[in-house]
Write an enzyme that holds these catalytic residues in place. Structure first.
Site, PDB file in Angstrom:
ATOM      1  N   GLU A   1      -3.508   7.326  -4.244  1.00  0.00           N
ATOM      2  CA  GLU A   1      -3.898   6.834  -5.616  1.00  0.00           C
ATOM      3  C   GLU A   1      -5.142   7.258  -6.022  1.00  0.00           C
ATOM      4  OE1 GLU A   1      -2.211   2.792  -5.274  1.00  0.00           O
ATOM      5  OE2 GLU A   1      -4.128   2.070  -5.456  1.00  0.00           O
TER       6      GLU A   1
ATOM      7  N   ARG B   1       0.870  -1.309   0.137  1.00  0.00           N
ATOM      8  CA  ARG B   1       0.012   0.015  -0.076  1.00  0.00           C
ATOM      9  C   ARG B   1       0.868   1.258  -0.104  1.00  0.00           C
ATOM     10  NH1 ARG B   1      -3.760  -2.703  -1.676  1.00  0.00           N
ATOM     11  NH2 ARG B   1      -5.653  -3.127  -0.652  1.00  0.00           N
TER      12      ARG B   1
ATOM     13  N   HIS C   1      -1.256   0.058  -9.757  1.00  0.00           N
ATOM     14  CA  HIS C   1      -1.966  -1.002  -9.004  1.00  0.00           C
ATOM     15  C   HIS C   1      -2.218  -2.394  -9.876  1.00  0.00           C
ATOM     16  CE1 HIS C   1      -4.103  -1.091  -4.971  1.00  0.00           C
ATOM     17  NE2 HIS C   1      -3.760  -2.728  -5.365  1.00  0.00           N
TER      18      HIS C   1
HETATM   19  C1  8YV Z   1      -7.220  -5.106  -5.693  1.00  0.00           C
HETATM   20  C2  8YV Z   1      -5.643  -5.061  -3.849  1.00  0.00           C
HETATM   21  O1  8YV Z   1      -7.392  -5.641  -7.242  1.00  0.00           O
HETATM   22  O2  8YV Z   1      -7.031  -6.807  -3.142  1.00  0.00           O
HETATM   23  C3  8YV Z   1      -6.420  -6.021  -2.535  1.00  0.00           C
HETATM   24  O3  8YV Z   1      -6.055  -5.535  -1.545  1.00  0.00           O
HETATM   25  O4  8YV Z   1      -4.613  -4.392  -3.401  1.00  0.00           O
HETATM   26  C4  8YV Z   1      -6.018  -5.150  -5.100  1.00  0.00           C
HETATM   27  O5  8YV Z   1      -4.991  -5.960  -6.030  1.00  0.00           O
HETATM   28  C5  8YV Z   1      -8.078  -3.745  -5.554  1.00  0.00           C
HETATM   29  O6  8YV Z   1      -7.976  -3.469  -4.043  1.00  0.00           O
HETATM   30  C6  8YV Z   1      -9.511  -4.031  -6.012  1.00  0.00           C
HETATM   31  O7  8YV Z   1     -10.307  -3.892  -4.951  1.00  0.00           O
END
Ligand code: 8YV
Length: 321
Positions: A269, A240, A287
């Site tokens: 982001e 993150r 991401h």
């Molecule tokens: C997700 C992510 O695709 O799952 C997670 O926590 O960081 C991502 O790769 C994104 O958050 C979609 O909600």
């Protein structure tokens, strides 16, 4: 025929997931994939039994308290949970589920993409070709560094951290890690445990951030911690953005304290700190950690499995609260 449960699906999901949701539920889709703010989520959830959301929708206590009474479950299409106030969800009696396991490998792959791209100056090479600025091979052109035989420090040795370690073994890296608690030997697989993050940083020629965003990890990688890294270290973040102090990281990339960085996630982001755009030694992605069709399908199916269990009066497999 019994009426189907009503589910608000906040974002456009892969086709196979949408098809399953449409078959199983009275699904309120968002074909245009517009991003809903809290008021839209609340109004669209009127009469719904559950919400299938993404990390792009935020559920702090004040939003959860305004959700219609009928909403019993929140299935998030993510493994990360920082967009949901879990305490408040629990207090409201809302079931929350996430999607662990299925994005482990795709995220670890992106960690390696970043490690290699940062170490081997992929951005500068790519740009040279796209700008038609390549004059030909030269013995000293765009020299990077090896991953092999270097020390990789992994902060956070959960599922994704361990998948990164598995890949790193194939690159002959020496694996070090810090985690809230030491792993049993069969999971450690020879990785060297550091009781403190500072001790890990001191040896990390490469550093991979794989810990969740929590109040404890906020701006983990700050000036003081960067100073502990060996000179010329390379840092990658697929966890993150909140783990990194952007100003401190950019300062270190400019001064040469750090050789390079690879970032897939950013604080705030999609509005990233503009300083990254002009730095040659940072490789940046929007991401993409879980962005494979296989993974996104599996994430969506997990959301449906969890909701199906809730509607059948059973314990959902990935219940968080
Ligand atoms: C997700 C992510 O695709 O799952 C997670 O926590 O960081 C991502 O790769 C994104 O958050 C979609 O909600």
């Amino acid at each position: 025929m019994a009426t189907k449960p009503v589910v608000l699906v906040t974002r456009k999901l892969p086709e196979a997931v949408m098809a399953r949701a449409a078959a199983s539920y009275d699904a309120r889709m968002n074909e245009a994939d517009t991003q809903f703010g809290p008021d839209q989520v609340i109004s669209k959830a009127q009469g719904c039994d559950a919400i299938l959301c993404c990390s792009t929708e935020k559920f702090p206590a004040q939003v959860l308290s305004r959700l219609p009474e009928s909403v019993r479950a929140l299935a998030t299409f993510s493994v990360g949970l920082e967009h949901i106030d879990l305490e408040a969800a629990k207090a409201r009696g809302l079931i929350v589920t996430n999607t662990p396991d299925v994005l482990t490998d795709s995220t670890a792959d992106i960690t390696f993409l970043l490690l290699l791209a940062a170490a081997r100056r992929a951005y500068e090479g790519e740009r040279m070709l796209r700008q038609d600025a390549w004059d030909g091979w030269a013995p000293t052109q765009l020299l990077g560094v090896h991953l092999g035989a270097k020390r990789l420090g992994i902060l956070g040795m959960g599922r994704i951290g361990r998948a990164v370690a598995r890949r790193a073994r194939g690159f002959d890296m020496e694996i070090h890690y810090h985690n809230r608690s030491r792993l049993p030997a069969q999971l450690e697989q020879g990785a060297i445990y550091h009781e403190t993050p500072d001790s890990l940083l001191k040896v990390s020629q490469f550093l991979a951030l794989n810990a969740p965003a929590t109040p404890e990890t906020e701006h983990f990688l700050n000036r003081a911690r960067i100073a502990l890294l060996p000179d010329g270290a390379i840092v990658v973040n697929t966890a993150r953005g909140a783990l990194v102090d952007d100003e401190a990281l950019q300062e270190a990339l400019k001064s040469g304290k750090l050789a390079a960085a690879g970032l897939d996630v950013f604080e705030g982001e999609p509005r990233i700190h503009g300083g990254y755009r002009s730095l040659d030694n940072v490789f940046i992605l929007p991401h993409l950690g879980s962005a494979t069709l296989e993974t996104r399908n599996a994430m969506g199916f997990k959301c449906c499995d969890n909701l199906d269990a809730v509607f059948a009066g059973q314990e959902p497999p990935d219940r968080v609260v």
